[in-house]
Design a protein around this motif. Structure first.
Motif, short mmCIF file in Angstrom:
data_model
loop_
_atom_site.label_atom_id
_atom_site.label_comp_id
_atom_site.label_asym_id
_atom_site.label_seq_id
_atom_site.Cartn_x
_atom_site.Cartn_y
_atom_site.Cartn_z
N ASN A 43 7.58 2.41 -20.10
CA ASN A 43 6.40 2.72 -20.45
C ASN A 43 5.35 2.48 -19.18
O ASN A 43 4.61 3.17 -19.00
CB ASN A 43 5.89 2.14 -21.71
CG ASN A 43 6.48 2.63 -22.93
OD1 ASN A 43 7.01 3.71 -23.00
ND2 ASN A 43 6.70 1.91 -23.95
N LEU A 44 5.67 1.09 -18.69
CA LEU A 44 4.63 0.64 -17.51
C LEU A 44 5.13 1.65 -16.39
O LEU A 44 4.22 1.84 -15.48
CB LEU A 44 5.16 -0.83 -17.29
CG LEU A 44 4.76 -1.95 -18.23
CD1 LEU A 44 5.15 -3.03 -18.04
CD2 LEU A 44 3.06 -1.76 -18.46
N PHE A 45 6.50 1.81 -15.93
CA PHE A 45 6.68 2.90 -15.02
C PHE A 45 6.11 4.40 -14.98
O PHE A 45 5.71 4.70 -13.96
CB PHE A 45 8.31 2.97 -14.83
CG PHE A 45 8.72 3.51 -13.53
CD1 PHE A 45 8.71 3.00 -12.41
CD2 PHE A 45 9.26 4.86 -13.57
CE1 PHE A 45 9.32 3.56 -11.33
CE2 PHE A 45 9.51 5.58 -12.76
CZ PHE A 45 9.67 4.87 -11.34
N LYS A 46 5.99 4.79 -16.18
CA LYS A 46 5.28 6.18 -16.51
C LYS A 46 3.80 5.95 -16.29
O LYS A 46 3.22 6.71 -15.48
CB LYS A 46 5.90 6.65 -17.96
CG LYS A 46 5.06 7.89 -18.18
CD LYS A 46 5.67 8.34 -19.44
CE LYS A 46 5.16 9.75 -19.64
NZ LYS A 46 3.83 9.95 -19.49
N LYS A 47 3.35 5.03 -16.74
CA LYS A 47 1.83 4.87 -16.71
C LYS A 47 1.46 4.56 -15.06
O LYS A 47 0.50 5.12 -14.73
CB LYS A 47 1.53 3.80 -17.46
CG LYS A 47 1.19 3.88 -18.79
CD LYS A 47 0.92 2.67 -19.86
CE LYS A 47 0.89 2.90 -21.19
NZ LYS A 47 0.55 1.55 -21.85
N LYS A 48 2.45 3.89 -14.47
CA LYS A 48 2.12 3.66 -12.93
C LYS A 48 2.06 4.94 -12.45
O LYS A 48 1.18 5.29 -11.28
CB LYS A 48 2.88 2.60 -12.39
CG LYS A 48 2.89 2.31 -10.97
CD LYS A 48 4.09 1.59 -10.37
CE LYS A 48 5.07 2.70 -10.12
NZ LYS A 48 6.24 2.06 -9.02
N ASN A 66 0.67 -1.18 0.09
CA ASN A 66 0.04 0.07 0.05
C ASN A 66 0.99 1.37 0.02
O ASN A 66 0.32 2.47 -0.27
CB ASN A 66 -0.87 0.01 0.94
CG ASN A 66 -1.94 -0.97 1.13
OD1 ASN A 66 -2.51 -1.19 -0.25
ND2 ASN A 66 -2.40 -1.70 2.27
N LYS A 67 2.21 1.13 0.51
CA LYS A 67 3.21 2.25 0.27
C LYS A 67 3.83 2.52 -0.92
O LYS A 67 4.10 3.56 -1.45
CB LYS A 67 3.96 2.14 1.43
CG LYS A 67 3.30 2.34 2.83
CD LYS A 67 4.18 2.15 4.16
CE LYS A 67 3.55 2.38 5.41
NZ LYS A 67 4.73 2.27 6.53
N PHE A 68 4.31 1.18 -1.68
CA PHE A 68 5.03 1.25 -2.68
C PHE A 68 4.63 0.16 -3.64
O PHE A 68 4.57 -1.00 -3.21
CB PHE A 68 6.22 1.31 -2.60
CG PHE A 68 7.25 1.22 -3.56
CD1 PHE A 68 7.21 2.59 -4.52
CD2 PHE A 68 7.74 0.05 -4.22
CE1 PHE A 68 8.20 2.29 -5.86
CE2 PHE A 68 8.36 -0.06 -5.36
CZ PHE A 68 8.59 0.93 -6.29
N ARG A 69 3.97 0.43 -4.80
CA ARG A 69 3.66 -0.46 -5.90
C ARG A 69 4.44 -0.65 -6.83
O ARG A 69 4.94 0.50 -7.81
CB ARG A 69 2.13 -0.43 -6.32
CG ARG A 69 1.17 -0.45 -5.06
CD ARG A 69 -0.18 -0.63 -5.54
NE ARG A 69 -1.11 -0.72 -4.57
CZ ARG A 69 -2.32 -0.98 -4.48
NH1 ARG A 69 -2.91 -0.96 -5.56
NH2 ARG A 69 -3.22 -0.91 -3.38
N PHE A 70 4.94 -1.98 -7.11
CA PHE A 70 5.84 -1.99 -8.34
C PHE A 70 4.97 -1.96 -9.41
O PHE A 70 3.59 -2.28 -9.64
CB PHE A 70 6.52 -3.30 -8.27
CG PHE A 70 7.75 -3.28 -7.32
CD1 PHE A 70 8.96 -2.79 -7.68
CD2 PHE A 70 7.54 -3.97 -6.07
CE1 PHE A 70 9.85 -2.94 -6.76
CE2 PHE A 70 8.70 -3.92 -5.17
CZ PHE A 70 9.78 -3.58 -5.69
N THR A 71 5.30 -2.07 -10.71
CA THR A 71 4.59 -2.47 -12.03
C THR A 71 4.21 -3.83 -11.96
O THR A 71 5.10 -4.50 -11.25
CB THR A 71 5.51 -1.98 -13.18
OG1 THR A 71 6.66 -2.68 -13.20
CG2 THR A 71 6.02 -0.65 -13.51
N THR A 72 3.32 -3.95 -12.79
CA THR A 72 2.93 -5.53 -12.77
C THR A 72 3.80 -6.32 -13.39
O THR A 72 4.26 -7.25 -13.17
CB THR A 72 1.43 -5.55 -13.93
OG1 THR A 72 0.41 -4.71 -13.26
CG2 THR A 72 1.06 -6.94 -13.96
#
Length: 208
Positions: free
Chosen positions: A200-205, A53-59
């Motif tokens: 791209n995923l990191f930017k979208k997250k 809940n504090k830090f989420r990685f990309t899928t």
């Protein structure tokens, strides 16, 4: 909505990992070896879940964490030198050893994406040569640390069966060098193949 969709995927991944973990704990080759093999994955998974809940990685990173955990649980259940599929490959192609551990160390190079994401999130590094170089260096450092732990296990237990199963050398005195080299190659290939997708995923997250 996108965050909810990704959360469902993450929950599915966790469910799969838990099922494999439970299976691996049922009558493994030896419980001492199982504990030694699966403990690092359990620690990492516990940290990832506790900080979700504090830090989420990309899928993508969660998929890699799940895959590497599953590989560890399989190795812990059978011991790395006795995984049935790779025993079959050994016999079918007349190989000198069961290569599940080599396969696993190569795939550990995938952790480069997870490390890359942590560096992007918590340091001032941006995509480029420095980010890639430091990421690969950390993967190599972790691989080397694991080999040191394996070596220490044989010294502490004075070469008992459990420590030999954990070490998994199968008579190859260059096993540690092979493992570290494969992790290095895996990390390099991972960054070449997945860096743009990860960006791209990191930017979208971060845009969510």
């Amino acid at each position: 909505m996108h965050r909810s969709k990704h959360s469902k995927i993450h929950l599915i991944l966790l469910g799969i990992v838990v099922v494999v973990f439970i299976w691996s704990a049922i009558m493994p080759a030896t419980y001492l070896d199982w504990i030694a093999e699966v403990s690092p994955a359990i620690v990492i998974l516990s940290i990832v879940i506790a900080t979700y809940n504090k830090f989420r990685f990309t899928t993508l990173s969660y998929c890699i964490i799940a895959l590497l955990s599953i590989l560890t649980f399989i190795g812990g259940h059978y011991t790395y030198s006795e995984v049935p599929l790779f025993n079959w490959i050994k016999e079918e192609f007349d190989l000198s050893r069961n290569n599940y551990d080599r396969f696993g160390h190569f795939l550990k190079g995938l952790s480069a994406i997870v490390i890359r994401e942590l560096l992007l999130a918590f340091t001032t590094l941006t995509k480029g040569a420095w980010l890639s170089g430091i990421t690969i260096s950390i993967v190599l450092a972790i691989a080397a640390l694991y080999e040191i732990i394996e070596w220490l296990s044989t010294k502490i237990s004075k070469g008992g069966k459990t420590s030999k199963d954990f070490l998994g050398m199968q008579g190859d005195r260059w096993d540690a060098q092979w493992d570290m080299s494969l992790a290095f190659v895996g990390a390099v290939l991972t960054l070449i193949i997945f860096s743009k997708i990860h960006d791209n995923l990191f930017k979208k997250k971060n845009d969510l």
